[in-house]
Scaffold this motif. Structure first.
Motif, PDB file in Angstrom:
ATOM      1  N   ARG A   1      30.312  34.787   8.945  1.00  0.00           N
ATOM      2  CA  ARG A   1      29.920  34.964   7.545  1.00  0.00           C
ATOM      3  C   ARG A   1      30.556  36.222   6.955  1.00  0.00           C
ATOM      4  O   ARG A   1      31.045  36.224   5.827  1.00  0.00           O
ATOM      5  CB  ARG A   1      28.395  35.044   7.446  1.00  0.00           C
ATOM      6  CG  ARG A   1      27.706  33.701   7.571  1.00  0.00           C
ATOM      7  CD  ARG A   1      26.294  33.771   7.008  1.00  0.00           C
ATOM      8  NE  ARG A   1      25.475  34.755   7.705  1.00  0.00           N
ATOM      9  CZ  ARG A   1      24.747  34.480   8.800  1.00  0.00           C
ATOM     10  NH1 ARG A   1      24.742  33.253   9.300  1.00  0.00           N
ATOM     11  NH2 ARG A   1      24.016  35.428   9.368  1.00  0.00           N
TER      12      ARG A   1
ATOM     13  N   THR B   1      29.523  27.994   0.652  1.00  0.00           N
ATOM     14  CA  THR B   1      28.638  27.153   1.473  1.00  0.00           C
ATOM     15  C   THR B   1      29.462  26.433   2.534  1.00  0.00           C
ATOM     16  O   THR B   1      30.490  25.801   2.220  1.00  0.00           O
ATOM     17  CB  THR B   1      27.906  26.115   0.595  1.00  0.00           C
ATOM     18  OG1 THR B   1      27.201  26.805  -0.440  1.00  0.00           O
ATOM     19  CG2 THR B   1      26.927  25.308   1.426  1.00  0.00           C
ATOM     20  N   HIS B   2      29.014  26.538   3.807  1.00  0.00           N
ATOM     21  CA  HIS B   2      29.665  25.849   4.932  1.00  0.00           C
ATOM     22  C   HIS B   2      28.726  24.750   5.412  1.00  0.00           C
ATOM     23  O   HIS B   2      27.512  24.956   5.501  1.00  0.00           O
ATOM     24  CB  HIS B   2      29.956  26.845   6.059  1.00  0.00           C
ATOM     25  CG  HIS B   2      30.894  26.308   7.095  1.00  0.00           C
ATOM     26  ND1 HIS B   2      30.484  25.446   8.105  1.00  0.00           N
ATOM     27  CD2 HIS B   2      32.232  26.506   7.272  1.00  0.00           C
ATOM     28  CE1 HIS B   2      31.528  25.141   8.875  1.00  0.00           C
ATOM     29  NE2 HIS B   2      32.607  25.784   8.391  1.00  0.00           N
ATOM     30  N   PRO B   3      29.269  23.569   5.716  1.00  0.00           N
ATOM     31  CA  PRO B   3      28.373  22.458   6.108  1.00  0.00           C
ATOM     32  C   PRO B   3      27.656  22.689   7.434  1.00  0.00           C
ATOM     33  O   PRO B   3      26.592  22.110   7.678  1.00  0.00           O
ATOM     34  CB  PRO B   3      29.326  21.255   6.184  1.00  0.00           C
ATOM     35  CG  PRO B   3      30.680  21.848   6.385  1.00  0.00           C
ATOM     36  CD  PRO B   3      30.678  23.151   5.642  1.00  0.00           C
ATOM     37  N   ASP B   4      28.187  23.553   8.292  1.00  0.00           N
ATOM     38  CA  ASP B   4      27.558  23.810   9.590  1.00  0.00           C
ATOM     39  C   ASP B   4      27.016  25.231   9.625  1.00  0.00           C
ATOM     40  O   ASP B   4      27.219  26.028   8.712  1.00  0.00           O
ATOM     41  CB  ASP B   4      28.575  23.616  10.728  1.00  0.00           C
ATOM     42  CG  ASP B   4      29.077  22.179  10.790  1.00  0.00           C
ATOM     43  OD1 ASP B   4      28.259  21.266  10.492  1.00  0.00           O
ATOM     44  OD2 ASP B   4      30.269  22.000  11.102  1.00  0.00           O
ATOM     45  N   THR B   5      26.339  25.528  10.679  1.00  0.00           N
ATOM     46  CA  THR B   5      25.821  26.886  10.886  1.00  0.00           C
ATOM     47  C   THR B   5      26.949  27.780  11.380  1.00  0.00           C
ATOM     48  O   THR B   5      27.703  27.406  12.300  1.00  0.00           O
ATOM     49  CB  THR B   5      24.678  26.881  11.911  1.00  0.00           C
ATOM     50  OG1 THR B   5      23.640  26.009  11.451  1.00  0.00           O
ATOM     51  CG2 THR B   5      24.111  28.279  12.093  1.00  0.00           C
ATOM     52  N   VAL B   6      27.052  28.952  10.790  1.00  0.00           N
ATOM     53  CA  VAL B   6      28.107  29.888  11.194  1.00  0.00           C
ATOM     54  C   VAL B   6      27.443  31.170  11.682  1.00  0.00           C
ATOM     55  O   VAL B   6      26.324  31.529  11.288  1.00  0.00           O
ATOM     56  CB  VAL B   6      29.063  30.199  10.028  1.00  0.00           C
ATOM     57  CG1 VAL B   6      29.818  28.963   9.621  1.00  0.00           C
ATOM     58  CG2 VAL B   6      28.308  30.779   8.854  1.00  0.00           C
ATOM     59  N   SER B   7      28.152  31.863  12.506  1.00  0.00           N
ATOM     60  CA  SER B   7      27.622  33.108  13.070  1.00  0.00           C
ATOM     61  C   SER B   7      27.677  34.223  12.041  1.00  0.00           C
ATOM     62  O   SER B   7      28.349  34.125  11.015  1.00  0.00           O
ATOM     63  CB  SER B   7      28.432  33.502  14.311  1.00  0.00           C
ATOM     64  OG  SER B   7      29.774  33.795  13.933  1.00  0.00           O
TER      65      SER B   7
ATOM     66  N   GLU C   1      37.527  23.721   6.124  1.00  0.00           N
ATOM     67  CA  GLU C   1      36.421  23.203   6.912  1.00  0.00           C
ATOM     68  C   GLU C   1      35.210  22.829   6.063  1.00  0.00           C
ATOM     69  O   GLU C   1      34.064  23.087   6.413  1.00  0.00           O
ATOM     70  CB  GLU C   1      36.012  24.211   7.999  1.00  0.00           C
ATOM     71  CG  GLU C   1      37.131  24.541   8.963  1.00  0.00           C
ATOM     72  CD  GLU C   1      36.697  25.536  10.020  1.00  0.00           C
ATOM     73  OE1 GLU C   1      35.496  25.946   9.973  1.00  0.00           O
ATOM     74  OE2 GLU C   1      37.495  25.904  10.871  1.00  0.00           O
TER      75      GLU C   1
END
Length: 686
Positions: free
Chosen positions: A238, A228-234, A263
């Motif tokens: 991913r 899980t990443h706190p921001d939106t990723v492309s 991050e």
């Protein structure tokens, strides 16, 4: 479409009829196209993949190897009984080799495995072109054999076969006489059910469980999870994160590597661990499930959870008499109906020898042989043949007890000899021959028995003492029952078991001492017992004495080892050596005299009973000595019983003098002693 067209053409040749369209394919097209049988587990199951599942393979192997390994013989019926038909052309094919490239075991194992996997096993029958005599049998691939049924002109039906081998370009119609067909469990008489097809769900679940376990370990024995990443990723990011994580942590070879989260990325595990999924329980249940499908006791395919020494033997007998017997009968009936001519069936028949699978241990076999020999349905050579020994001169005679005479006999013929024996018996009794002469013989031999047993006790003390010194030294501070001390006790018990084995030094010494001693003792008792009833013929008890010694050596080994093992199991580690030494001191001081008294009474009465059986005595009476006898012996005093029957049956009870005091017989008692210290005697009754 070229592959599908090839399949359609092959089936057209097999069925000689139109096929359904592509939109509604027949079952054979589905199975051919999908490469196996569909099941709920989502795993492809066919005859090849099923054999990769260990419980199923084990069951097929057990049954097919047992069917193939049992001797299959052709017999000729006699007016009474049967004889091996070694001159029949089928005898070498079924017993030795059905063709130049296969032995009988490989051939029948192969066809039985086909029966279980495909529901049918078949062999091509090659006959001599002029005589029609069967010369060879060759197994056929069951998946290429199609069974047909056609109506004959006389209104009867006939089974015939099509063999379609696209690989080798073989397409043949085979007549019934050209095929030996063995079917499995079926419903139409033309074939049998394939266990693989019927059990596809069970086998598929087992394969899926194995695959799941393998993938679990491939994933470092961990369930799946989420990064899980706190921001939106492309999308590209991913993919890169997943690839980097799997490259670093996936696989058993990467187990234990450190993970670094960047991050603010976090890991969340999803799925259940193996214990929550009851992974091991499922695998165990699948083994039991395969036992149901194959009608096998679970222990035969490696499931020993509920197996005990007491139930495995009965399960083995049930397996032979129920599960295996049905397969053997299928083979025998297929041979009778398909390989024998109608005019031969009344004279010849095949039969498997299952004696090897029903053999008990040595003591049980010898006891059964003794009964058969005594009652006249086995000769010495019959017994030797069953034990894989050569015949001996004079070993074909059948013996029966003298008190067994034909019903309705008037006293002439064979009974006349017994009448004379009874007359001699009566004259001997009037001459006041009694058990006292045998008692005198016993008194003379008891000291020799005590000396021999003293040697055994001294040898045991020496050998066991050496094992104590080797494995049970004085304990150190770090020795505890759960540590090195316990391991030392286990090593001691392992060495002790070897020492007290049936072929160990203790057994060898006891046999070497007891056999000549007891043989001479029994001979002296037999002489007095024969005089007691006026029996003039020689009585040879040497064979009986060997069996007696073997039995008592086995009992002594088991008793000694059992007592020492109990001490080792129950005593504290720092006390084991001392307790064992105390036990041997007691044995050396007391046991020789106890053994001498016991054997003096038991062997004397037993040898006398065997002599009287040979002399034709029918009944025995229990006699106590003196007036100071125990309450149990008093209850038996004067009791008379047929010589073949026990005075007390196993489990019977004798009341003592006190309220509630009882003696329960641990064995069938045919003669004294009935308890330790008993010095009663048996005497013949005319």
């Amino acid at each position: 479409m070229g592959i599908l067209r090839t399949a359609v053409q092959a089936v057209e040749r097999a069925t000689s009829g139109p096929l359904s369209g592509i939109a509604t394919p027949e079952k054979w097209v589905e199975e051919w196209w999908t490469g196996g049988i569909q099941n709920s587990a989502g795993v492809r199951v066919d005859q090849e993949t099923a054999m990769m599942y260990a419980p199923y393979f084990a069951g097929v192997r057990v049954i097919s190897e047992d069917v193939g390994g049992l001797p299959l013989l052709m017999y000729e019926r006699l007016a009474r009984g049967k004889d091996r038909a070694t001159q029949h052309p089928l005898y070498p094919l079924l017993h030795d080799a059905p063709n130049p490239m296969m032995g009988a075991l490989a051939f029948r194992e192969n066809l039985t495995g086909h029966c279980m996997n495909w529901g049918r096993g078949a062999a091509y029958v090659i006959t001599h072109p002029r005589t029609g005599v069967i010369e060879e049998l060759w197994p056929l691939r069951p998946d290429r054999l199609h069974v047909k049924c056609r109506r004959m002109g006389n209104g009867r039906f006939e089974r015939w076969y099509q063999y379609l081998d696209d690989v080798n370009g073989i397409y043949a119609n085979l007549a019934p006489g050209e095929v030996l067909f063995v079917g499995g469990v079926g419903d139409n008489g033309l074939g049998g059910h394939s266990i693989v097809e019927l059990a596809a769900n069970s086998i598929g679940l087992g394969l899926a469980t194995e695959h799941y376990g393998a993938k679990t370990f491939d994933n470092n024995s961990a369930p799946g999870g989420i990064l899980t990443h706190p921001d939106t990723v492309s999308d590209e990011a991913r993919k890169r994160m997943r690839a980097d994580w799997e490259n670093l942590h996936r696989g058993i070879n990467r187990a234990g590597l450190m993970a670094i989260m960047e991050e603010g990325v976090t890991w969340t595990s999803v799925g259940l661990p193996n214990d929550a999924n009851q992974f091991l329980e499922t695998r165990k249940l699948q083994v039991t499930d395969m036992s149901r499908w194959l009608r096998l006791p679970p222990h035969m395919i490696g499931d020993l959870d509920r197996a005990t020494f007491s139930n495995i033997e009965s399960q083995q007998l049930d397996y032979v008499s129920m599960a295996l017997a049905s397969w053997l009968t299928r083979w025998e009936q297929a041979i009778v109906t398909q390989l024998l001519l109608p005019e031969e069936r009344a004279r010849y028949f095949p039969e498997h020898l299952v004696d090897a699978l029903l053999r008990g241990d040595t003591a049980a076999r010898y006891a059964a042989y003794a009964i058969g020999r005594q009652w006249g349905w086995l000769s010495a050579n019959d017994v030797r043949e069953r034990e894989n020994m050569n015949a001996i001169d004079g070993g074909d005679d059948y013996l029966v007890p003298l008190n067994m005479i034909p019903a309705g006999s008037s006293g002439s013929g064979s009974d006349g000899g017994r009448g004379r024996a009874v007359a001699r018996f009566a004259r001997a009794l009037r001459g006041r021959r009694s058990w006292q002469a045998r008692a005198n013989v016993t008194d003379a031999w008891e000291s020799k028995i005590a000396d021999a047993d003293q040697e055994v006790a001294d040898l045991e003390a020496e050998k066991v003492g050496a094992l104590v010194d080797e494995h049970l030294p004085a304990p150190k501070d770090e020795d505890t029952d759960g540590g090195r001390g316990r391991r030392s006790v286990l090593a001691f018990l392992a060495a002790l078991r070897t020492l007290y084995a049936e072929d160990g030094p203790i057994a060898e010494r006891m046999t070497g001492l007891w056999l000549p001693l007891f043989t001479s003792f029994a001979a002296d008792v037999s002489t007095e017992a024969a005089d007691e009833v006026g029996h003039e013929d020689d009585v040879d008890l040497s064979t009986w004495t060997r069996a007696y010694v073997k039995s008592h050596v086995g009992y002594r080994l088991s008793s000694s080892f059992g007592q020492l093992r109990k001490i080792a199991d129950e005593s504290a580690y720092d006390q084991v050596a001392a307790d064992i030494v105390d036990r041997f001191t007691k044995w050396q001081d007391e046991r020789p005299q106890e053994v001498a008294r016991w054997e003096g009474t038991q062997l004397s009465n037993a040898a006398a009973r065997e002599t009287w059986k040979d002399a034709g005595v029918r009944s025995l009476k229990w006699v106590t000595q003196g007036s100071k006898t125990c309450p149990y012996c008093k209850k038996l005093d004067g009791r008379t019983t047929p010589i073949e029957d026990p005075f007390i049956g196993k489990g019977d009870e004798l009341d003592g003098d006190a309220e509630g005091e009882k003696l329960t017989a641990k064995r069938n008692t045919f003669h004294p002693p009935v308890h330790v210290g008993c010095d009663c005697q048996v005497v013949p009754v005319p």
